[in-house]
Design a protein around this motif. Structure first.
Motif, short mmCIF file in Angstrom:
data_model
loop_
_atom_site.label_atom_id
_atom_site.label_comp_id
_atom_site.label_asym_id
_atom_site.label_seq_id
_atom_site.Cartn_x
_atom_site.Cartn_y
_atom_site.Cartn_z
N ARG A 107 0.86 -1.19 0.00
CA ARG A 107 0.00 0.00 0.00
C ARG A 107 0.89 1.23 0.00
O ARG A 107 1.77 1.38 0.86
N CYS A 108 0.68 2.12 -0.95
CA CYS A 108 1.49 3.32 -1.06
C CYS A 108 1.19 4.26 0.12
O CYS A 108 0.03 4.56 0.39
N PRO A 109 2.24 4.73 0.82
CA PRO A 109 2.03 5.64 1.94
C PRO A 109 1.63 7.06 1.51
O PRO A 109 1.28 7.87 2.35
N TYR A 110 1.67 7.34 0.22
CA TYR A 110 1.26 8.66 -0.29
C TYR A 110 -0.18 8.65 -0.78
O TYR A 110 -1.02 9.36 -0.23
N CYS A 111 -0.46 7.82 -1.79
CA CYS A 111 -1.79 7.86 -2.42
C CYS A 111 -2.76 6.82 -1.85
O CYS A 111 -3.95 6.88 -2.11
N GLY A 112 -2.25 5.84 -1.09
CA GLY A 112 -3.11 4.84 -0.47
C GLY A 112 -3.49 3.68 -1.38
O GLY A 112 -4.15 2.75 -0.94
N GLU A 113 -3.08 3.72 -2.63
CA GLU A 113 -3.40 2.64 -3.55
C GLU A 113 -2.55 1.40 -3.25
O GLU A 113 -1.40 1.51 -2.84
N THR A 114 -3.13 0.24 -3.47
CA THR A 114 -2.41 -1.01 -3.30
C THR A 114 -1.97 -1.51 -4.67
O THR A 114 -2.73 -1.45 -5.63
N PHE A 115 -0.72 -1.97 -4.73
CA PHE A 115 -0.20 -2.52 -5.98
C PHE A 115 0.68 -3.72 -5.69
O PHE A 115 1.13 -3.91 -4.56
N VAL A 143 15.14 -10.50 5.77
CA VAL A 143 15.21 -11.84 5.20
C VAL A 143 15.83 -12.76 6.24
O VAL A 143 16.87 -12.45 6.83
N GLY A 144 15.16 -13.88 6.48
CA GLY A 144 15.65 -14.85 7.46
C GLY A 144 16.83 -15.65 6.94
O GLY A 144 17.19 -15.59 5.75
N ALA A 145 17.42 -16.45 7.82
CA ALA A 145 18.58 -17.28 7.47
C ALA A 145 18.25 -18.29 6.37
O ALA A 145 19.12 -18.70 5.61
N ASP A 146 16.97 -18.65 6.26
CA ASP A 146 16.55 -19.60 5.24
C ASP A 146 16.26 -18.93 3.90
O ASP A 146 15.85 -19.58 2.95
N GLY A 147 16.46 -17.61 3.81
CA GLY A 147 16.23 -16.88 2.56
C GLY A 147 14.80 -16.46 2.33
O GLY A 147 14.47 -15.93 1.28
N GLU A 148 13.94 -16.66 3.32
CA GLU A 148 12.53 -16.27 3.21
C GLU A 148 12.32 -14.85 3.73
O GLU A 148 12.97 -14.43 4.69
N LEU A 149 11.40 -14.15 3.11
CA LEU A 149 11.03 -12.80 3.55
C LEU A 149 10.34 -12.90 4.90
O LEU A 149 9.33 -13.60 5.05
N THR A 150 10.88 -12.22 5.91
CA THR A 150 10.29 -12.28 7.25
C THR A 150 9.68 -10.96 7.67
O THR A 150 8.91 -10.91 8.63
N GLY A 151 10.01 -9.87 6.96
CA GLY A 151 9.44 -8.57 7.31
C GLY A 151 9.52 -7.61 6.14
O GLY A 151 10.46 -7.64 5.35
N LEU A 152 8.49 -6.78 6.02
CA LEU A 152 8.44 -5.76 4.98
C LEU A 152 7.81 -4.51 5.57
O LEU A 152 6.72 -4.57 6.13
N GLU A 153 8.50 -3.40 5.48
CA GLU A 153 8.03 -2.13 5.99
C GLU A 153 8.17 -1.10 4.88
O GLU A 153 9.17 -1.09 4.15
#
Length: 62
Positions: free
Chosen positions: A8-16, A46-56
């Protein structure tokens, strides 16, 4: 390795949909919103296993 994520864009609020490249490990980078073209700061964890663990996301000027 890429992960498809809804963001979700923190400016326009649209999700892409965007691809997150986790091959470089945890990182911070800027990507423009596909809708309003403003710069969004992405912070990924990214965790030790190469998986995405967090996105901000946040505005570039915050």
């Amino acid at each position: 390795m890429n992960n498809q994520q809804s963001v979700r864009c923190p400016y326009c609020g649209e999700t892409f949909e965007t691809e997150i490249d986790v091959s470089g490990g945890s990182q911070e980078y800027i990507e423009d919103c596909y809708v309003c073209c403003r710069p969004i700061v992405f912070r990924i964890e990214v965790g030790a296993d190469g998986e995405l663990t967090g996105l901000e996301t946040q505005r570039d000027n915050d």
